[in-house]
Design a protein around this motif. Structure first.
Motif, PDB file in Angstrom:
ATOM      1  N   ALA A   1      46.028  39.624  29.483  1.00  0.00           N
ATOM      2  CA  ALA A   1      47.250  40.352  29.145  1.00  0.00           C
ATOM      3  C   ALA A   1      47.428  41.620  29.971  1.00  0.00           C
ATOM      4  CB  ALA A   1      47.253  40.696  27.653  1.00  0.00           C
ATOM      5  N   ASP A   2      46.327  42.162  30.520  1.00  0.00           N
ATOM      6  CA  ASP A   2      46.429  43.392  31.314  1.00  0.00           C
ATOM      7  C   ASP A   2      46.702  43.119  32.781  1.00  0.00           C
ATOM      8  OD1 ASP A   2      45.973  44.956  29.087  1.00  0.00           O
ATOM      9  OD2 ASP A   2      43.795  44.944  29.355  1.00  0.00           O
ATOM     10  N   ARG A   3      46.675  41.858  33.179  1.00  0.00           N
ATOM     11  CA  ARG A   3      46.943  41.502  34.578  1.00  0.00           C
ATOM     12  C   ARG A   3      48.428  41.711  34.895  1.00  0.00           C
ATOM     13  NH1 ARG A   3      43.765  37.124  36.802  1.00  0.00           N
ATOM     14  NH2 ARG A   3      41.596  37.411  36.164  1.00  0.00           N
ATOM     15  N   GLY A   4      48.713  41.808  36.171  1.00  0.00           N
ATOM     16  CA  GLY A   4      50.108  41.894  36.583  1.00  0.00           C
ATOM     17  C   GLY A   4      50.697  40.507  36.710  1.00  0.00           C
ATOM     18  N   GLU A   5      50.724  39.993  37.926  1.00  0.00           N
ATOM     19  CA  GLU A   5      51.245  38.655  38.172  1.00  0.00           C
ATOM     20  C   GLU A   5      50.094  37.665  38.152  1.00  0.00           C
ATOM     21  OE1 GLU A   5      54.939  38.112  40.753  1.00  0.00           O
ATOM     22  OE2 GLU A   5      53.343  37.355  42.044  1.00  0.00           O
ATOM     23  N   LEU A   6      50.235  36.582  37.396  1.00  0.00           N
ATOM     24  CA  LEU A   6      49.168  35.603  37.235  1.00  0.00           C
ATOM     25  C   LEU A   6      49.312  34.466  38.232  1.00  0.00           C
ATOM     26  CD1 LEU A   6      49.135  35.247  33.350  1.00  0.00           C
ATOM     27  CD2 LEU A   6      47.678  36.724  34.747  1.00  0.00           C
ATOM     28  N   GLU A   7      48.173  33.944  38.648  1.00  0.00           N
ATOM     29  CA  GLU A   7      48.159  32.662  39.353  1.00  0.00           C
ATOM     30  C   GLU A   7      48.128  31.566  38.299  1.00  0.00           C
ATOM     31  OE1 GLU A   7      48.381  32.005  42.539  1.00  0.00           O
ATOM     32  OE2 GLU A   7      48.282  34.074  43.294  1.00  0.00           O
ATOM     33  N   LEU A   8      48.921  30.518  38.489  1.00  0.00           N
ATOM     34  CA  LEU A   8      48.948  29.448  37.501  1.00  0.00           C
ATOM     35  C   LEU A   8      47.558  28.827  37.327  1.00  0.00           C
ATOM     36  CD1 LEU A   8      50.920  28.016  35.621  1.00  0.00           C
ATOM     37  CD2 LEU A   8      51.357  26.358  37.442  1.00  0.00           C
ATOM     38  N   ALA A   9      46.804  28.752  38.419  1.00  0.00           N
ATOM     39  CA  ALA A   9      45.466  28.166  38.341  1.00  0.00           C
ATOM     40  C   ALA A   9      44.531  28.972  37.439  1.00  0.00           C
ATOM     41  CB  ALA A   9      44.870  28.042  39.739  1.00  0.00           C
ATOM     42  N   ASP A  10      44.815  30.280  37.237  1.00  0.00           N
ATOM     43  CA  ASP A  10      43.992  31.101  36.336  1.00  0.00           C
ATOM     44  C   ASP A  10      44.086  30.610  34.894  1.00  0.00           C
ATOM     45  OD1 ASP A  10      43.344  32.675  38.503  1.00  0.00           O
ATOM     46  OD2 ASP A  10      44.885  34.185  38.079  1.00  0.00           O
TER      47      ASP A  10
END
Length: 319
Positions: A180-189
């Motif tokens: 939740a604290d990340r900015g933009e996520l990679e879908l693979a994450d």
């Protein structure tokens, strides 16, 4: 040969112009063709209607009688068309079917501005196929539906279609989620996450989800197919994550952009070509698009994404 309205218009045009050549030009025909038609009319009525000369034509006594009657008949017919047109009014009620509240607000505002004396009735239907069925069976006049770019919905060619918005798909997760604290996520994450999707009979979200995850190198683990009310509770509790457009503002959850914007949601305003309200489609589309844009731009996470990436192409052609 029976005398028809077009024959009366020919006779009147010759009388008004005083010349067969000028009458032919007015009627959009040739002088020989009009002459032949005039002879047939005269043969049917029993005598010449005009005396020809180099200066033009003069009405015979029979011609004056026929021109007088033709003028009276054509006047009545033209008045009848005008009166009938003035009595044609829009139906007293317009029925609409919309799944999302912001699109509903935009369409209602457009209808109030365009058809202020027409009652607006909304139809409750959450399934895209259900809305299309209601539209095709004339039980609603307009529908706003959504589709996923790359997984478009086949539409009946009798429908008029106007795109009114295109939004990026974000990931909706609990505020306590480890990402939740990340900015933009990679879908693979998100390959190990449990996903919550709309029920299979609602839209094509499952098709879109499977496609974009496959492109990212994994098969999604879809654990739930639930409607909006139930899904919110599971996501807030951290039991699942979901794809969402950037308009969700429920507390206890956060929206996260996905790198590359693999999911894009296109919104469409539809009506049938023969619908009595179809002439207002473009104006209603502008109202609906304006409200959708206003709603998105009130969401901080979307504004931040928009500053980085710019708007998606609303009018991108559908395949």
């Amino acid at each position: 040969m029976e005398i028809e309205t077009r024959h009366l218009r020919m006779v009147k045009a010759v009388a008004d112009e005083g010349s067969i050549t000028r009458a032919a030009s007015t009627l959009g025909t040739t002088q020989p063709a009009l002459t032949r038609q005039l002879r047939r009319i005269e043969d049917n009525l029993g005598g010449p209607l005009f005396e020809r000369s180099h200066a033009g034509v003069e009405q015979t006594p029979l011609g004056r009688l026929v021109v007088g009657r033709a003028t009276a008949v054509l006047s009545v017919l033209d008045t009848l068309k005008t009166d009938a047109s003035s009595l044609r009014t829009a139906p007293a009620q317009v029925r609409i079917g919309v799944r999302f509240g912001n699109a509903l607000v935009g369409l209602i505002r457009g209808l109030r501005a365009t058809l202020p004396s027409t009652e607006i009735v909304t139809e409750s239907e959450t399934r895209i196929d259900g809305l299309l069925d209601l539209l095709g069976s004339h039980r609603i006049d307009f529908a706003v539906i959504h589709e996923y770019v790359g997984n478009e919905i086949p539409l009946d060619p009798r429908l008029l279609v106007r795109p009114v918005g295109c939004e990026p798909g974000f990931v909706l997760m609990s505020a306590d989620h480890p990402l939740a604290d990340r900015g933009e996520l990679e879908l693979a994450d998100l390959a190990d996450e449990t996903w919550l999707l709309s029920p299979l009979d609602v839209d094509r979200e499952a098709d879109c989800m499977t496609r974009i995850c496959w492109d990212a190198g994994f098969t999604p683990k879809i654990g739930h197919y639930l409607s909006d009310g139930l899904s919110v509770e599971l996501i807030r509790a951290g039991e699942a994550i979901a794809l969402s457009t950037p308009t969700n503002r429920d507390s206890g959850m956060v929206l996260k952009p996905v790198a590359g914007t693999p999911m894009q949601v296109r919104r469409l305003l539809l009506t049938e070509r023969d619908n009595p309200f179809a002439e207002h489609l473009d104006k209603l589309a502008r109202f609906t698009a304006d409200v959708l844009t206003e709603t998105l731009e009130r969401q901080p996470v979307y504004r931040s994404w928009l500053d980085r990436h710019g708007p998606l192409a609303t009018t991108r052609p559908r395949p």
